[in-house]
Design an enzyme around this catalytic site. Structure first.
Site, PDB file in Angstrom:
ATOM      1  N   SER A 101       0.829  -1.194   0.000  1.00  0.00           N
ATOM      2  CA  SER A 101       0.000   0.000   0.000  1.00  0.00           C
ATOM      3  C   SER A 101       0.874   1.258   0.000  1.00  0.00           C
ATOM      4  O   SER A 101       1.710   1.433  -0.878  1.00  0.00           O
ATOM      5  CB  SER A 101      -0.948  -0.052   1.208  1.00  0.00           C
ATOM      6  OG  SER A 101      -1.896   0.985   1.151  1.00  0.00           O
ATOM      7  N   HIS A 126      -2.177  -1.091  -4.385  1.00  0.00           N
ATOM      8  CA  HIS A 126      -3.625  -1.125  -4.608  1.00  0.00           C
ATOM      9  C   HIS A 126      -4.163   0.295  -4.496  1.00  0.00           C
ATOM     10  O   HIS A 126      -3.430   1.230  -4.194  1.00  0.00           O
ATOM     11  CB  HIS A 126      -4.330  -2.075  -3.629  1.00  0.00           C
ATOM     12  CG  HIS A 126      -4.254  -1.653  -2.190  1.00  0.00           C
ATOM     13  ND1 HIS A 126      -4.815  -2.387  -1.175  1.00  0.00           N
ATOM     14  CD2 HIS A 126      -3.684  -0.576  -1.582  1.00  0.00           C
ATOM     15  CE1 HIS A 126      -4.598  -1.776  -0.024  1.00  0.00           C
ATOM     16  NE2 HIS A 126      -3.916  -0.674  -0.242  1.00  0.00           N
TER      17      HIS A 126
END
EC number: 3.4.21.92
Length: 216
Positions: A101, A126
Site C-alpha cells: 500500500s 492497490h
C-alpha cells in the site's frame, strides 16, 4: 531475556571512549532510518523530522530508509514521500519483508537507481481506501470526491516513476497486486534486487558492507 531497544557501543566523534547507546540512535547517526510499522502520524513526524535534520547536518551524504511496513494512512505516507523529494541528499529505499500500500509508494519515492528490494521481499500496490464508508450521504459524497482526487494523484506518480502508462497503473490498482522483488523491478518500482548487489561485490570482497559500516 533483554527487553526494549538493544544497546550497542558507539564512540561519538571527539570522545575518547565508546558509550552504550540505543541501537536506533547509532543508526540515525549513520544516516539509516527504519519504517517498520504501520504508517501513522507519529512515525511520519519521526521520519520526516530525521530526514530534515540529516539534510541540514550534511546535504551531500545519502540517507538510507529501510522499509518493512503493511502501509497505512494516505496523507501520512504522502508526507514522507514529499519530504524525500524535498531534502537535498539522495535517499536509498530498501525493502525487506513487505512494502504494501502506502509503503510501496514510499519505496517508489527513493532516488532513481537507488531503490532496492531484498530477494524475498514482497511489494503490493492497490487503490486508496476510505475509512468513512459509514458516514452520512453528503459527507460520504465529499469523501468519495476527495478520494478520487488523491487516487488520481497517486496513480500519476506511479506512472511517472515506473514509466508505465497511466491506464495500466490505474487498472492494476483496482485490486491488490503482490509482486516479488524481481517482478517489482520489472514493473519499475525498484531498480535493484538485493542479490544483484551481492553478486557485484562477491568477486572482490568476501563480505561486503555498505561504505558507512566499514569502520565498525
Amino acid at each position: 531475556m533483554p527487553i526494549g531497544v538493544p544497546k550497542v557501543p558507539y564512540r561519538i566523534p571527539g570522545d575518547e571512549e565508546a558509550t552504550w547507546v540505543d541501537l536506533y540512535n547509532v543508526m540515525y547517526r549513520e544516516r539509516t532510518l527504519f519504517l517498520g510499522q504501520e504508517i501513522r502520524c507519529e512515525i511520519t513526524n519521526h521520519i520526516t523530522g530525521l530526514m530534515v535534520y540529516l539534510s541540514i547536518e550534511d546535504g551531500n551524504s545519502d540517507i538510507f530508509l529501510f522499509i518493512n511496513s503493511p502501509g497505512g494512512w494516505l496523507i501520512s505516507g504522502m508526507a514522507i514521500f514529499d519530504t524525500m523529494q524535498t531534502v537535498t541528499p539522495d535517499i536509498y529505499t530498501i525493502c525487506l519483508g513487505i512494502a504494501a500500500s502506502m509503503a510501496s509508494f514510499i519505496l517508489l519515492g527513493g532516488e532513481p537507481t537507488k531503490r532496492i528490494a531484498f530477494p524475498h521481499a514482497r511489494i503490493m500496490l492497490h487503490q486508496p481506501a476510505s475509512a468513512y464508508y459509514r458516514a452520512r450521504t453528503p459527507e460520504f459524497l465529499l469523501e468519495v470526491e476527495e478520494l478520487h482526487k488523491v487516487r488520481e494523484m497517486i496513480t500519476r506518480v506511479y506512472a511517472l516513476r515506473t514509466g508505465k502508462p497511466f491506464w495500466v497503473v490505474s487498472e492494476d490498482m483496482e485490486r491488490d497486486v503482490f509482486m516479488s522483488a524481481d517482478e517489482a523491478k520489472a514493473y519499475g518500482l525498484v531498480d535493484i534486487v538485493g542479490d544483484e548487489m551481492i553478486d557485484e561485490h562477491c568477486d572482490t570482497d568476501p563480505v561486503w558492507f555498505p561504505e558507512m559500516f566499514k569502520d565498525w
